[in-house]
Design a protein around this motif. Structure first.
Motif, mmCIF file in Angstrom:
data_model
loop_
_atom_site.group_PDB
_atom_site.id
_atom_site.type_symbol
_atom_site.label_atom_id
_atom_site.label_comp_id
_atom_site.label_asym_id
_atom_site.label_seq_id
_atom_site.Cartn_x
_atom_site.Cartn_y
_atom_site.Cartn_z
ATOM 1 N N PRO A 14 17.088 27.821 -1.872
ATOM 2 C CA PRO A 14 16.522 28.009 -0.534
ATOM 3 C C PRO A 14 15.213 27.238 -0.325
ATOM 4 N N ASP A 15 14.558 26.829 -1.412
ATOM 5 C CA ASP A 15 13.314 26.067 -1.299
ATOM 6 C C ASP A 15 13.571 24.569 -1.143
ATOM 7 N N ALA A 16 14.807 24.147 -1.311
ATOM 8 C CA ALA A 16 15.130 22.723 -1.194
ATOM 9 C C ALA A 16 14.902 22.265 0.245
ATOM 10 N N PRO A 17 14.472 21.018 0.440
ATOM 11 C CA PRO A 17 14.228 20.535 1.810
ATOM 12 C C PRO A 17 15.519 20.436 2.616
ATOM 13 N N LYS A 18 15.404 20.683 3.919
ATOM 14 C CA LYS A 18 16.555 20.585 4.810
ATOM 15 C C LYS A 18 16.903 19.122 5.018
ATOM 16 N N ARG A 19 18.189 18.824 5.119
ATOM 17 C CA ARG A 19 18.646 17.451 5.348
ATOM 18 C C ARG A 19 18.135 16.946 6.687
ATOM 19 N N SER A 20 18.054 15.627 6.793
ATOM 20 C CA SER A 20 17.607 15.027 8.052
ATOM 21 C C SER A 20 18.752 15.057 9.063
ATOM 22 N N LEU A 21 18.385 15.100 10.349
ATOM 23 C CA LEU A 21 19.380 15.107 11.411
ATOM 24 C C LEU A 21 19.674 13.680 11.852
ATOM 25 N N SER A 22 20.903 13.471 12.286
ATOM 26 C CA SER A 22 21.286 12.149 12.797
ATOM 27 C C SER A 22 20.833 12.029 14.249
ATOM 28 N N PHE A 26 20.263 15.038 17.302
ATOM 29 C CA PHE A 26 19.120 15.207 18.191
ATOM 30 C C PHE A 26 19.593 15.212 19.649
ATOM 31 N N PHE A 27 20.508 14.298 19.974
ATOM 32 C CA PHE A 27 21.069 14.227 21.323
ATOM 33 C C PHE A 27 21.802 15.532 21.657
ATOM 34 N N ALA A 28 22.634 15.990 20.740
ATOM 35 C CA ALA A 28 23.436 17.196 20.976
ATOM 36 C C ALA A 28 22.544 18.420 21.164
ATOM 37 N N LEU A 58 26.611 6.540 26.270
ATOM 38 C CA LEU A 58 25.235 6.053 26.326
ATOM 39 C C LEU A 58 25.165 4.586 25.910
ATOM 40 N N THR A 59 24.222 3.863 26.514
ATOM 41 C CA THR A 59 23.990 2.470 26.120
ATOM 42 C C THR A 59 23.077 2.464 24.900
ATOM 43 N N GLY A 60 22.949 1.309 24.282
ATOM 44 C CA GLY A 60 22.069 1.179 23.118
ATOM 45 C C GLY A 60 20.636 1.562 23.442
ATOM 46 N N ASP A 61 20.159 1.161 24.629
ATOM 47 C CA ASP A 61 18.788 1.485 25.035
ATOM 48 C C ASP A 61 18.598 2.986 25.225
ATOM 49 N N GLU A 62 19.621 3.659 25.725
ATOM 50 C CA GLU A 62 19.525 5.103 25.944
ATOM 51 C C GLU A 62 19.536 5.879 24.625
ATOM 52 N N LYS A 63 20.091 5.285 23.576
ATOM 53 C CA LYS A 63 20.148 5.951 22.271
ATOM 54 C C LYS A 63 18.862 5.774 21.469
ATOM 55 N N VAL A 64 18.020 4.802 21.850
ATOM 56 C CA VAL A 64 16.813 4.473 21.086
ATOM 57 C C VAL A 64 15.917 5.683 20.798
ATOM 58 N N PRO A 65 15.592 6.534 21.805
ATOM 59 C CA PRO A 65 14.704 7.670 21.479
ATOM 60 C C PRO A 65 15.289 8.594 20.410
ATOM 61 N N TYR A 66 16.592 8.787 20.447
ATOM 62 C CA TYR A 66 17.240 9.664 19.466
ATOM 63 C C TYR A 66 17.263 9.003 18.091
ATOM 64 N N GLU A 67 17.481 7.691 18.059
ATOM 65 C CA GLU A 67 17.485 6.961 16.786
ATOM 66 C C GLU A 67 16.089 6.947 16.165
ATOM 67 N N ALA A 70 15.574 10.295 14.623
ATOM 68 C CA ALA A 70 16.374 10.389 13.402
ATOM 69 C C ALA A 70 15.686 9.650 12.261
ATOM 70 N N GLU A 71 15.129 8.472 12.548
ATOM 71 C CA GLU A 71 14.439 7.682 11.523
ATOM 72 C C GLU A 71 13.206 8.432 11.013
ATOM 73 N N THR A 72 12.462 9.038 11.929
ATOM 74 C CA THR A 72 11.281 9.821 11.559
ATOM 75 C C THR A 72 11.696 11.007 10.692
ATOM 76 N N ASP A 73 12.778 11.680 11.078
ATOM 77 C CA ASP A 73 13.249 12.841 10.326
ATOM 78 C C ASP A 73 13.755 12.425 8.949
ATOM 79 N N LYS A 74 14.366 11.251 8.856
ATOM 80 C CA LYS A 74 14.856 10.758 7.572
ATOM 81 C C LYS A 74 13.686 10.514 6.623
ATOM 82 N N LYS A 75 12.598 9.939 7.148
ATOM 83 C CA LYS A 75 11.410 9.700 6.327
ATOM 84 C C LYS A 75 10.812 11.022 5.851
ATOM 85 N N ARG A 76 10.787 12.026 6.758
ATOM 86 C CA ARG A 76 10.295 13.349 6.391
ATOM 87 C C ARG A 76 11.133 13.927 5.255
#
Length: 90
Positions: A14-22, A26-28, A58-67, A70-76
């Motif tokens: 239970p102390d293990a870190p939670k996986r990052s979200l895709s 985030f969109f869902a 969604l277009t590529g530009d519309e997905k940018v905020p979610y991506e 996701a990148e920030t969460d992956k680094k975390r």
């Protein structure tokens, strides 16, 4: 008939870190309540189906905020995973 054996899973720490979200997750998470409000009485599976269709539309530009999220969460996650491994000697 062959006898099936139950595989015993290792308990998750239970102390293990939670996986990052895709980016999709985030969109869902942001749009799930909107889809439910637009379609009252919709089943759980149908909510997922509609979210998937909206994501694909969604277009590529519309997905940018979610991506970006996701990148920030992956680094975390990578940072927390490294700290966890150091602390637990894994």
């Amino acid at each position: 008939m062959a006898e099936r054996r139950k595989t015993v899973r290792k308990k998750k720490d239970p102390d293990a870190p939670k996986r990052s979200l895709s980016a999709y997750m985030f969109f869902a998470n942001e749009n799930r309540d909107i889809v439910r409000a637009e379609n009252p009485g919709i089943s759980f599976g149908q909510v997922g189906k509609l979210l998937g269709e909206k994501w694909k539309a969604l277009t590529g530009d519309e997905k940018v905020p979610y991506e970006t999220k996701a990148e920030t969460d992956k680094k975390r996650y990578e940072k927390e995973k490294a700290e966890y491994a150091k602390k637990n000697g894994a």
